[in-house]
Design a protein around this motif. Structure first.
Motif, PDB file in Angstrom:
ATOM      1  N   ASN A  14      -1.025  -6.758  -9.432  1.00  9.95           N
ATOM      2  CA  ASN A  14      -1.424  -8.161  -9.368  1.00  9.95           C
ATOM      3  C   ASN A  14      -2.953  -8.271  -9.389  1.00  9.95           C
ATOM      4  O   ASN A  14      -3.652  -7.307  -9.676  1.00  9.95           O
ATOM      5  CB  ASN A  14      -0.836  -8.797  -8.103  1.00  9.95           C
ATOM      6  CG  ASN A  14      -1.154  -7.962  -6.862  1.00  9.95           C
ATOM      7  OD1 ASN A  14      -2.171  -7.266  -6.836  1.00  9.95           O
ATOM      8  ND2 ASN A  14      -0.292  -8.029  -5.868  1.00  9.95           N
ATOM      9  N   SER A  15      -3.452  -9.426  -9.012  1.00  8.60           N
ATOM     10  CA  SER A  15      -4.899  -9.638  -9.099  1.00  8.60           C
ATOM     11  C   SER A  15      -5.658  -8.732  -8.121  1.00  8.60           C
ATOM     12  O   SER A  15      -6.758  -8.264  -8.407  1.00  8.60           O
ATOM     13  CB  SER A  15      -5.223 -11.105  -8.824  1.00  8.60           C
ATOM     14  OG  SER A  15      -4.763 -11.441  -7.522  1.00  8.60           O
ATOM     15  N   THR A  16      -5.014  -8.466  -6.952  1.00  7.01           N
ATOM     16  CA  THR A  16      -5.659  -7.547  -6.001  1.00  7.01           C
ATOM     17  C   THR A  16      -5.868  -6.178  -6.654  1.00  7.01           C
ATOM     18  O   THR A  16      -6.896  -5.545  -6.499  1.00  7.01           O
ATOM     19  CB  THR A  16      -4.771  -7.354  -4.751  1.00  7.01           C
ATOM     20  OG1 THR A  16      -4.252  -8.615  -4.360  1.00  7.01           O
ATOM     21  CG2 THR A  16      -5.542  -6.738  -3.623  1.00  7.01           C
ATOM     22  N   TRP A  17      -4.828  -5.740  -7.367  1.00 10.89           N
ATOM     23  CA  TRP A  17      -4.921  -4.434  -8.011  1.00 10.89           C
ATOM     24  C   TRP A  17      -6.042  -4.418  -9.047  1.00 10.89           C
ATOM     25  O   TRP A  17      -6.763  -3.434  -9.172  1.00 10.89           O
ATOM     26  CB  TRP A  17      -3.577  -4.068  -8.664  1.00 10.89           C
ATOM     27  CG  TRP A  17      -2.564  -3.600  -7.656  1.00 10.89           C
ATOM     28  CD1 TRP A  17      -2.326  -4.150  -6.440  1.00 10.89           C
ATOM     29  CD2 TRP A  17      -1.684  -2.481  -7.779  1.00 10.89           C
ATOM     30  NE1 TRP A  17      -1.346  -3.445  -5.790  1.00 10.89           N
ATOM     31  CE2 TRP A  17      -0.923  -2.418  -6.594  1.00 10.89           C
ATOM     32  CE3 TRP A  17      -1.455  -1.532  -8.783  1.00 10.89           C
ATOM     33  CZ2 TRP A  17       0.037  -1.433  -6.384  1.00 10.89           C
ATOM     34  CZ3 TRP A  17      -0.487  -0.567  -8.574  1.00 10.89           C
ATOM     35  CH2 TRP A  17       0.254  -0.513  -7.382  1.00 10.89           C
ATOM     36  N   SER A  19      -8.712  -6.153  -8.964  1.00 14.00           N
ATOM     37  CA  SER A  19     -10.033  -6.086  -8.333  1.00 14.00           C
ATOM     38  C   SER A  19     -10.298  -4.698  -7.743  1.00 14.00           C
ATOM     39  O   SER A  19     -11.442  -4.249  -7.717  1.00 14.00           O
ATOM     40  CB  SER A  19     -10.213  -7.198  -7.297  1.00 14.00           C
ATOM     41  OG  SER A  19      -9.225  -7.104  -6.318  1.00 14.00           O
ATOM     42  N   ILE A  20      -9.225  -4.010  -7.295  1.00 17.49           N
ATOM     43  CA  ILE A  20      -9.415  -2.614  -6.840  1.00 17.49           C
ATOM     44  C   ILE A  20      -9.953  -1.771  -8.001  1.00 17.49           C
ATOM     45  O   ILE A  20     -10.924  -1.028  -7.875  1.00 17.49           O
ATOM     46  CB  ILE A  20      -8.091  -2.006  -6.315  1.00 17.49           C
ATOM     47  CG1 ILE A  20      -7.686  -2.673  -4.989  1.00 17.49           C
ATOM     48  CG2 ILE A  20      -8.232  -0.491  -6.125  1.00 17.49           C
ATOM     49  CD1 ILE A  20      -6.327  -2.228  -4.452  1.00 17.49           C
ATOM     50  N   ASP A 112       3.202  -6.518  -4.281  1.00 15.94           N
ATOM     51  CA  ASP A 112       3.133  -7.728  -3.448  1.00 15.94           C
ATOM     52  C   ASP A 112       3.636  -7.503  -2.023  1.00 15.94           C
ATOM     53  O   ASP A 112       3.669  -8.422  -1.218  1.00 15.94           O
ATOM     54  CB  ASP A 112       3.941  -8.861  -4.100  1.00 15.94           C
ATOM     55  CG  ASP A 112       3.369  -9.210  -5.469  1.00 15.94           C
ATOM     56  OD1 ASP A 112       2.129  -9.173  -5.599  1.00 15.94           O
ATOM     57  OD2 ASP A 112       4.152  -9.474  -6.401  1.00 15.94           O
ATOM     58  N   GLU A 117      -0.503  -4.796   0.349  1.00 13.05           N
ATOM     59  CA  GLU A 117      -1.648  -5.721   0.333  1.00 13.05           C
ATOM     60  C   GLU A 117      -2.651  -5.351   1.421  1.00 13.05           C
ATOM     61  O   GLU A 117      -3.856  -5.371   1.215  1.00 13.05           O
ATOM     62  CB  GLU A 117      -1.140  -7.153   0.592  1.00 13.05           C
ATOM     63  CG  GLU A 117      -0.241  -7.684  -0.516  1.00 13.05           C
ATOM     64  CD  GLU A 117      -0.996  -8.630  -1.434  1.00 13.05           C
ATOM     65  OE1 GLU A 117      -1.802  -9.403  -0.909  1.00 13.05           O
ATOM     66  OE2 GLU A 117      -0.796  -8.570  -2.667  1.00 13.05           O
ATOM     67  N   GLU A 118      -2.102  -5.015   2.583  1.00 12.63           N
ATOM     68  CA  GLU A 118      -2.968  -4.784   3.736  1.00 12.63           C
ATOM     69  C   GLU A 118      -3.720  -3.449   3.672  1.00 12.63           C
ATOM     70  O   GLU A 118      -4.880  -3.369   4.058  1.00 12.63           O
ATOM     71  CB  GLU A 118      -2.138  -4.856   5.026  1.00 12.63           C
ATOM     72  CG  GLU A 118      -3.015  -4.858   6.273  1.00 12.63           C
ATOM     73  CD  GLU A 118      -2.217  -5.073   7.551  1.00 12.63           C
ATOM     74  OE1 GLU A 118      -1.004  -5.374   7.474  1.00 12.63           O
ATOM     75  OE2 GLU A 118      -2.811  -4.927   8.632  1.00 12.63           O
ATOM     76  N   LYS A 122      -7.606   0.622   1.242  1.00 11.69           N
ATOM     77  CA  LYS A 122      -8.456   0.244   2.371  1.00 11.69           C
ATOM     78  C   LYS A 122      -8.662   1.431   3.306  1.00 11.69           C
ATOM     79  O   LYS A 122      -9.633   1.499   4.046  1.00 11.69           O
ATOM     80  CB  LYS A 122      -7.793  -0.903   3.159  1.00 11.69           C
ATOM     81  CG  LYS A 122      -7.445  -2.121   2.329  1.00 11.69           C
ATOM     82  CD  LYS A 122      -8.590  -3.098   2.317  1.00 11.69           C
ATOM     83  CE  LYS A 122      -8.250  -4.478   1.785  1.00 11.69           C
ATOM     84  NZ  LYS A 122      -7.013  -4.716   1.062  1.00 11.69           N
TER      85      LYS A 122
END
Lengths: 431, 258
Positions: A14-17, A19-20, A112, A117-118, A122
């Motif tokens: 997704n979009s988080t991926w 940006s990673i 998702d 996500e968390e 990180k």
């Protein structure tokens, strides 16, 4: 090299991926490939890697996996994730035998998931590290394991990474994310297998979160191809009353660099970071580990045993941090090296940085040969010299593998030790 | 004759220091010989050389075992032929259990002598009977060889191994050292029971004490790498009384040992 390959970043998730990947790419472009003039890379000659032309998977002419089932462990009959050159294989995997509260699958199918996500990307924390960033850029498939509070995985989970033969060298970027919620319990067998003798590089990154009261037993087995390069970044975070016990066995690869880290996040923890390295020929195996004690009442144990034959070269740098407020730490580190040949090389450096005053930290490093008196003792009991040396080498290595509690893996490791001692025409060692 | 040493000379491999300077000795079947002598007289070296320790090089003379030279045999081949050395300092082998070592030893020796090998269950039965000889707890079978054993337990374990392997020639290197009086009695009883008409025992010891329990047929005194005096069991008592100095002077006068 890594920079140009980074153009072939995947697009899953997704979009988080995204940006990673973008973030990793930015960092990647600001980091130069390491070299042995840097303190952290002293003793390790990376030129065999920089001189290799690597190709994107679709241009490298990779062959499919053969005889994969030879590497399946029976205990994980229904709890097995298989990755071929870093790509998830649904066909070879088998999941669903783990009972309630355990989620296991391909990471990119769980983009998702709240835990993904968390924690994804990180936890990993390697300063200015081109390999971590490259793995981030290539973020795609991987192993995802989540245990709900109190969940107990009924069988060990095997994460099998197979590397296949190819026309040209390629790079694989396996990924693992494990989140064990409070009081859960899990055994992981992470296995890296080279199916042929080809040149490839694998850059596995694994993130493990051990929450309060959870237990994880993590076996890491590296049996890459004799021409492979293996650069691993496994990191674990341990919370209050948790246990994390990791056993890394290094057998394969032309050059391997393993950087396990354990970070203490609360009081009352217990962790192990043991290693066994059996190398020969011109293999180089480098372990740079960090045990980071940040809170009081932590027990840590690190036994790193190495057997070097031929012209092989072992490097060990074991950092132990005890932060200022981390009192009552009981930390044990020992690096023992057995040199079987005249041309083998061992560099070892225990590195303790202790800022608390009420701690117990013992450490030691030894380099030695087989004791001729021990060889004679066994010979006088009827064993041939060769057999006596095998037995003694086996006995030396055994200590690190006897805590591996998955029976078939324990057996396999004993066989590997035997194979190693038998395959090697161990030179006569003089007093 | 089980053992015959003919003008045996040896030195530490590569160092050129002669330790044995012409040892002559004959040991018959059924005999017990005691070799006594002060520290550094070469008696432990003698035992190791007979067992084939690679640290020593025989520069002159010969070792005959049952009439044949064993100089060219490796230590394991000598063990197969029936030579056994009970070590002064038994070696710890963590990771290998007593049981595994003994079965491996027993079977390789059995195979080389044309006897039948024993499977693990048969071997267990065989070994149980031997434990009593040295009053050893069966738990020792499953412990790593000598690892964490006390000095006395290590010595008992050597005699236990001798019991299992049934050698034709047992060389016991200071088996009495480090034993308290009870353990000494147990070990001595074990050796006496094991010894018969078909084998020979060579005891190497500092002290006469052991010979109260194991009565030798012959006693030899070593000084400066040679046997300087041989006699019956009464020689040990004479030594106890007069000390090694008595023989040292004797030897010097005769110009035998330098």
């Amino acid at each position: 090299m890594l920079h140009s390959l980074a153009k072939h970043a995947p697009e899953s998730g997704n979009s988080t991926w995204n940006s990673i990947r973008e973030d990793s790419l930015k960092k990647l472009n600001s980091i130069a490939f390491p070299h042995s003039r840097l303190e952290d890379w002293r003793f390790l000659d990376l030129r065999p890697i920089t001189r290799t032309d690597f190709f994107p998977a679709d241009e490298a002419g990779v062959l499919p996996a053969t005889n994969a089932e030879n590497y399946f462990i029976p205990e994980s009959d229904r709890s097995r994730l298989v990755f071929v050159n870093g790509v998830y294989s649904k066909k070879l995997s088998s999941i669903g035998g783990l009972g309630k509260g355990v989620t296991v699958g391909n990471l990119s199918d769980y983009a998702d998931n709240p835990s993904v996500e968390e924690y994804l990307n990180k936890l990993v924390n390697y300063e200015d590290d081109i390999f971590t960033e490259f793995n981030g850029v290539m973020l795609n498939d991987g192993a995802f394991i989540h245990l709900e509070e109190g969940a107990k995985a009924e069988a060990p989970i095997q994460i099998l990474n197979l590397y296949t033969d190819s026309a040209k060298p390629y790079i694989a970027t396996p990924r693992i994310l494990v989140v064990a919620e409070e009081n859960s319990d899990l055994t992981i067998v992470e296995d890296h297998v080279g199916l042929s003798a080809n040149t490839y590089m694998t850059v596995p990154v694994s993130e493990v979160k051990v929450k309060q009261g959870a237990h994880i037993h993590h076996v890491r087995l590296q049996r890459d191809s004799e021409n492979a390069f293996h650069v691993a970044r496994p990191i674990a975070y341990v919370e209050k009353n948790s246990e994390y016990h990791s056993y890394t066995i290094t057998l394969g690869g032309k050059i391997s660099r393993n950087e396990p880290r354990v970070v203490q996040e609360a009081e009352e923890v217990n962790f192990t970071l043991d290693g066994l390295v059996l190398i020969d020929g011109e293999q180089v195996a480098d372990t740079h580990s960090v045990l980071d004690h940040r809170f009081s009442h932590g027990n840590s144990h690190q036994l790193h045993k190495v057997v070097v034959n031929g012209k092989a070269h072992s490097i060990f740098n074991g950092k132990i941090f005890v932060r200022r407020d981390a009192q009552k730490i009981d930390s044990f580190q020992e690096n023992r090296n057995l040199l079987l040949s005249d041309d083998g090389l061992v560099n070892t450096k225990p590195q303790l940085e202790i800022f608390a005053d009420d701690v117990l930290c013992s450490h030691g490093a030894t380099i030695g040969q087989l004791d001729p008196e021990e060889v004679f003792y066994l010979q006088s009991r009827g064993m041939t010299e060769e057999k006596a040396k095998e037995v003694l080498t086996y006995a030396f290595a055994l200590e690190t593998i006897e805590n591996v509690k998955v029976e078939s893996v324990h057996k396999l490791l004993i066989e590997e030790v035997y194979r190693y001692t038998k395959a090697n025409n161990i030179e006569t060692v003089n007093a | 004759m089980v053992l015959e040493l003919k003008d045996l000379h040896c030195e530490v491999e590569g160092e050129g220091i002669e330790i044995l300077k012409g040892v002559n000795l004959t040991v018959e079947k059924g005999d017990i010989h005691a070799i006594m002598g002060p520290n550094g007289s070469g008696k432990s070296t003698l035992a190791k050389v007979i067992a084939g320790h690679p640290e020593y090089e025989v520069t002159k003379g010969d070792i005959l075992f049952n009439g044949e030279s064993i100089l060219e045999l490796d230590p394991d081949e000598r063990a197969h032929a029936g030579v056994f050395l009970a070590f002064q300092y038994p070696v710890e082998v963590p990771g290998v259990t007593n049981n595994t070592l003994l079965r491996e030893s027993y079977n390789t020796i059995a195979a080389s002598r044309g006897r039948e090998e024993l499977d693990p269950l048969e071997f267990e039965d065989y070994v149980r009977g031997k434990l009593d000889l040295v009053e050893m707890n069966p738990d020792f079978l499953n412990r790593s060889v000598n690892t964490g054993f006390s000095g006395g337990e290590k010595k008992k374990n050597e005699i236990f191994q001798m019991a299992v392997l049934e050698p034709a020639l047992a060389l016991l290197d200071e088996t009495d050292s480090g034993l308290d009086i009870d353990a000494l009695r147990v070990v001595s009883d074990g050796i006496n029971k094991l010894h018969g008409d078909d084998d020979a025992v060579v005891l190497i010891t500092h002290y006469q004490r052991l010979l109260n329990y194991i009565v030798p047929d012959k006693v030899h005194v070593m000084l400066g790498g040679k046997i300087v005096k041989s006699g019956g069991k009464e020689l040990a008592l004479e030594l106890e009384e007069k000390g090694y100095d008595w023989l040292q002077n004797h030897a010097m006068v005769n110009g035998e040992a330098k």
